[in-house]
Design a protein around this motif. Structure first.
Motif, PDB file in Angstrom:
ATOM      1  N   GLN A 145     -15.152  -5.461  15.370  1.00 17.13           N
ATOM      2  CA  GLN A 145     -16.076  -6.319  16.106  1.00 17.13           C
ATOM      3  C   GLN A 145     -16.619  -5.649  17.367  1.00 17.13           C
ATOM      4  O   GLN A 145     -17.691  -6.017  17.850  1.00 17.13           O
ATOM      5  CB  GLN A 145     -15.412  -7.661  16.439  1.00 17.13           C
ATOM      6  N   ARG A 146     -15.902  -4.665  17.878  1.00 13.44           N
ATOM      7  CA  ARG A 146     -16.407  -3.904  19.020  1.00 13.44           C
ATOM      8  C   ARG A 146     -17.314  -2.759  18.569  1.00 13.44           C
ATOM      9  O   ARG A 146     -17.779  -1.965  19.385  1.00 13.44           O
ATOM     10  CB  ARG A 146     -15.252  -3.375  19.877  1.00 13.44           C
ATOM     11  N   GLY A 147     -17.581  -2.681  17.261  1.00 12.58           N
ATOM     12  CA  GLY A 147     -18.588  -1.764  16.749  1.00 12.58           C
ATOM     13  C   GLY A 147     -18.114  -0.372  16.415  1.00 12.58           C
ATOM     14  O   GLY A 147     -18.930   0.489  16.059  1.00 12.58           O
ATOM     15  N   ARG A 148     -16.819  -0.137  16.507  1.00 15.99           N
ATOM     16  CA  ARG A 148     -16.315   1.200  16.206  1.00 15.99           C
ATOM     17  C   ARG A 148     -16.074   1.397  14.711  1.00 15.99           C
ATOM     18  O   ARG A 148     -15.714   0.464  14.004  1.00 15.99           O
ATOM     19  CB  ARG A 148     -14.997   1.449  16.947  1.00 15.99           C
ATOM     20  N   ILE A 149     -16.235   2.619  14.257  1.00 16.90           N
ATOM     21  CA  ILE A 149     -15.706   3.038  12.963  1.00 16.90           C
ATOM     22  C   ILE A 149     -14.203   3.225  13.163  1.00 16.90           C
ATOM     23  O   ILE A 149     -13.761   3.680  14.225  1.00 16.90           O
ATOM     24  CB  ILE A 149     -16.368   4.350  12.512  1.00 16.90           C
ATOM     25  N   VAL A 150     -13.402   2.896  12.161  1.00 15.27           N
ATOM     26  CA  VAL A 150     -11.954   2.911  12.370  1.00 15.27           C
ATOM     27  C   VAL A 150     -11.265   3.446  11.120  1.00 15.27           C
ATOM     28  O   VAL A 150     -11.658   3.130   9.996  1.00 15.27           O
ATOM     29  CB  VAL A 150     -11.454   1.500  12.770  1.00 15.27           C
ATOM     30  N   ILE A 151     -10.220   4.279  11.318  1.00 14.80           N
ATOM     31  CA  ILE A 151      -9.572   4.943  10.183  1.00 14.80           C
ATOM     32  C   ILE A 151      -8.046   4.779  10.264  1.00 14.80           C
ATOM     33  O   ILE A 151      -7.331   5.725  10.596  1.00 14.80           O
ATOM     34  CB  ILE A 151      -9.962   6.430  10.100  1.00 14.80           C
ATOM     35  N   PRO A 152      -7.530   3.584   9.954  1.00 16.27           N
ATOM     36  CA  PRO A 152      -6.071   3.412   9.937  1.00 16.27           C
ATOM     37  C   PRO A 152      -5.441   4.258   8.846  1.00 16.27           C
ATOM     38  O   PRO A 152      -6.072   4.616   7.857  1.00 16.27           O
ATOM     39  CB  PRO A 152      -5.906   1.924   9.648  1.00 16.27           C
ATOM     40  N   LYS A 153      -4.151   4.547   9.054  1.00 18.23           N
ATOM     41  CA  LYS A 153      -3.397   5.343   8.086  1.00 18.23           C
ATOM     42  C   LYS A 153      -2.070   4.654   7.799  1.00 18.23           C
ATOM     43  O   LYS A 153      -1.417   4.126   8.690  1.00 18.23           O
ATOM     44  CB  LYS A 153      -3.171   6.749   8.638  1.00 18.23           C
ATOM     45  N   SER A 154      -1.690   4.635   6.529  1.00 21.10           N
ATOM     46  CA  SER A 154      -0.371   4.169   6.121  1.00 21.10           C
ATOM     47  C   SER A 154      -0.087   4.758   4.748  1.00 21.10           C
ATOM     48  O   SER A 154      -1.010   5.023   3.976  1.00 21.10           O
ATOM     49  CB  SER A 154      -0.317   2.643   6.055  1.00 21.10           C
ATOM     50  N   VAL A 155       1.187   4.973   4.456  1.00 27.25           N
ATOM     51  CA  VAL A 155       1.569   5.380   3.102  1.00 27.25           C
ATOM     52  C   VAL A 155       2.279   4.239   2.378  1.00 27.25           C
ATOM     53  O   VAL A 155       2.748   4.409   1.267  1.00 27.25           O
ATOM     54  CB  VAL A 155       2.460   6.641   3.115  1.00 27.25           C
ATOM     55  N   THR A 156       2.339   3.078   3.013  1.00 29.64           N
ATOM     56  CA  THR A 156       2.950   1.899   2.401  1.00 29.64           C
ATOM     57  C   THR A 156       1.864   1.094   1.701  1.00 29.64           C
ATOM     58  O   THR A 156       0.942   0.596   2.357  1.00 29.64           O
ATOM     59  CB  THR A 156       3.629   1.022   3.477  1.00 29.64           C
ATOM     60  N   PRO A 157       1.928   0.962   0.381  1.00 28.04           N
ATOM     61  CA  PRO A 157       0.818   0.308  -0.342  1.00 28.04           C
ATOM     62  C   PRO A 157       0.458  -1.067   0.189  1.00 28.04           C
ATOM     63  O   PRO A 157      -0.731  -1.392   0.301  1.00 28.04           O
ATOM     64  CB  PRO A 157       1.343   0.249  -1.780  1.00 28.04           C
ATOM     65  N   GLU A 158       1.452  -1.888   0.539  1.00 28.19           N
ATOM     66  CA  GLU A 158       1.140  -3.224   1.047  1.00 28.19           C
ATOM     67  C   GLU A 158       0.320  -3.141   2.326  1.00 28.19           C
ATOM     68  O   GLU A 158      -0.643  -3.896   2.513  1.00 28.19           O
ATOM     69  CB  GLU A 158       2.428  -4.014   1.291  1.00 28.19           C
ATOM     70  N   ARG A 159       0.686  -2.220   3.223  1.00 25.20           N
ATOM     71  CA  ARG A 159      -0.060  -2.084   4.476  1.00 25.20           C
ATOM     72  C   ARG A 159      -1.437  -1.490   4.242  1.00 25.20           C
ATOM     73  O   ARG A 159      -2.401  -1.856   4.928  1.00 25.20           O
ATOM     74  CB  ARG A 159       0.738  -1.230   5.464  1.00 25.20           C
ATOM     75  N   VAL A 160      -1.540  -0.573   3.300  1.00 23.49           N
ATOM     76  CA  VAL A 160      -2.847  -0.025   2.961  1.00 23.49           C
ATOM     77  C   VAL A 160      -3.791  -1.159   2.560  1.00 23.49           C
ATOM     78  O   VAL A 160      -4.941  -1.225   2.999  1.00 23.49           O
ATOM     79  CB  VAL A 160      -2.723   1.016   1.831  1.00 23.49           C
ATOM     80  N   ARG A 161      -3.287  -2.066   1.727  1.00 24.62           N
ATOM     81  CA  ARG A 161      -4.119  -3.191   1.275  1.00 24.62           C
ATOM     82  C   ARG A 161      -4.399  -4.165   2.414  1.00 24.62           C
ATOM     83  O   ARG A 161      -5.515  -4.685   2.541  1.00 24.62           O
ATOM     84  CB  ARG A 161      -3.432  -3.891   0.102  1.00 24.62           C
ATOM     85  N   GLU A 162      -3.402  -4.430   3.265  1.00 21.59           N
ATOM     86  CA  GLU A 162      -3.615  -5.338   4.397  1.00 21.59           C
ATOM     87  C   GLU A 162      -4.670  -4.790   5.357  1.00 21.59           C
ATOM     88  O   GLU A 162      -5.489  -5.540   5.901  1.00 21.59           O
ATOM     89  CB  GLU A 162      -2.307  -5.537   5.162  1.00 21.59           C
TER      90      GLU A 162
END
Length: 273
Positions: free
Chosen positions: A222-239
């Motif tokens: 909502q603040r207009g940034r592109i964002v690139i979270p990282k996780s190797v846990t499938p549930e968190r990847v989907r969340e």
């Protein structure tokens, strides 16, 4: 699930939410990226320095999506500033990814003590002109580095990928980038988890029925940034991609804005060498 896109100053469109593979072990990269692509991510961010470009490329081939549907970013390593070095490094990344065209290529750090980032940038300009790269940008560049590129080079970076999270909002860099028409892309967007137990975040998460991580990622969006979270846990990847069925109100956004404590996690671009 539809992820919004951001139109860069070059006209190239980039999905606003991506999947980062920083510190994802080599042997886990392909599986993690396949999970992300299957969850709906269409933007993958890697770097030569992460040493997992081959895993990213293997996942792209295994999932088999049309090439034009997946946006791929990689970055120039610190030891490869300079005309010949940069050309060779890009060729090596392209081979590892097994891509004819890279969507976004970034100078990973400015390394001002070495003073070769302008030379490297001019090679990126040629790569873009030759059609090997669709868009070019920088990472970890401070306002003075951006100003120098604008003065000495021809192409304004499309993106500045920098550390941004609630505890370190990097406002001077973000504002300088935005004034120059450069999109801000946030890495370490969750502050390596540091913001997730803050009362302002957990209270909002409880009110909206979402996770604290989703609240922080939605704040970035909502603040207009592109964002690139990282996780190797499938549930968190989907969340982490499930951000588009709710919104933060202005009070909730302002409460997270107020968490800025200037607490940098990564290196200082002024001194990294």
């Amino acid at each position: 699930m539809t992820v919004p896109v951001v139109t860069l100053n070059s006209g190239v469109r980039i999905p606003q939410l991506g999947f980062g593979v920083f510190q994802v072990p080599v042997e886990e990269t392909q599986r993690a990226v396949e999970t992300a692509l299957e969850a709906g991510y269409r933007h993958i961010d890697t770097a030569a320095a992460y040493r997992n470009e081959e895993g990213v490329g293997a996942a792209l081939r295994a999932v088999g999506l049309p090439r034009e549907e997946v946006f791929v970013t990689t970055k120039l390593s610190n030891d490869d500033h300079g005309r010949g070095e940069t050309l060779a490094a890009f060729a090596a990344s392209s081979r590892a990814l097994r891509l004819d065209v890279v969507d976004l290529y970034l100078v990973h750090w400015p390394l001002p003590s070495r003073d070769r980032y302008v030379e490297a940038w001019k090679v990126l300009e040629k790569l873009q002109a030759d059609g090997a790269v669709r868009a070019i940008g920088v990472s970890n560049f401070l306002p003075e580095h951006l100003d120098r590129l604008r003065a000495e080079a021809d192409v304004v970076p499309a993106v500045n990928q920098v550390e941004v999270h609630p505890g370190f909002q990097n406002r001077a860099v973000s504002e300088a980038s935005e004034r120059a028409g450069i999109a801000v892309e946030a890495y370490s967007p969750l502050g390596q988890g540091a913001a997730l137990d803050k009362a302002e975040v957990t209270r909002t998460a409880a009110a909206l029925g979402v996770t604290p991580a989703q609240v922080v990622l939605r704040w970035h969006v909502q603040r207009g940034r592109i964002v690139i979270p990282k996780s190797v846990t499938p549930e968190r990847v989907r969340e982490n991609i499930d951000l588009f069925g709710f919104e933060l109100d202005e009070d909730q956004l302002a409460a997270i804005d107020a968490l800025d404590a200037g607490e940098r996690i990564g290196g200082d671009p002024a001194t990294v060498s």
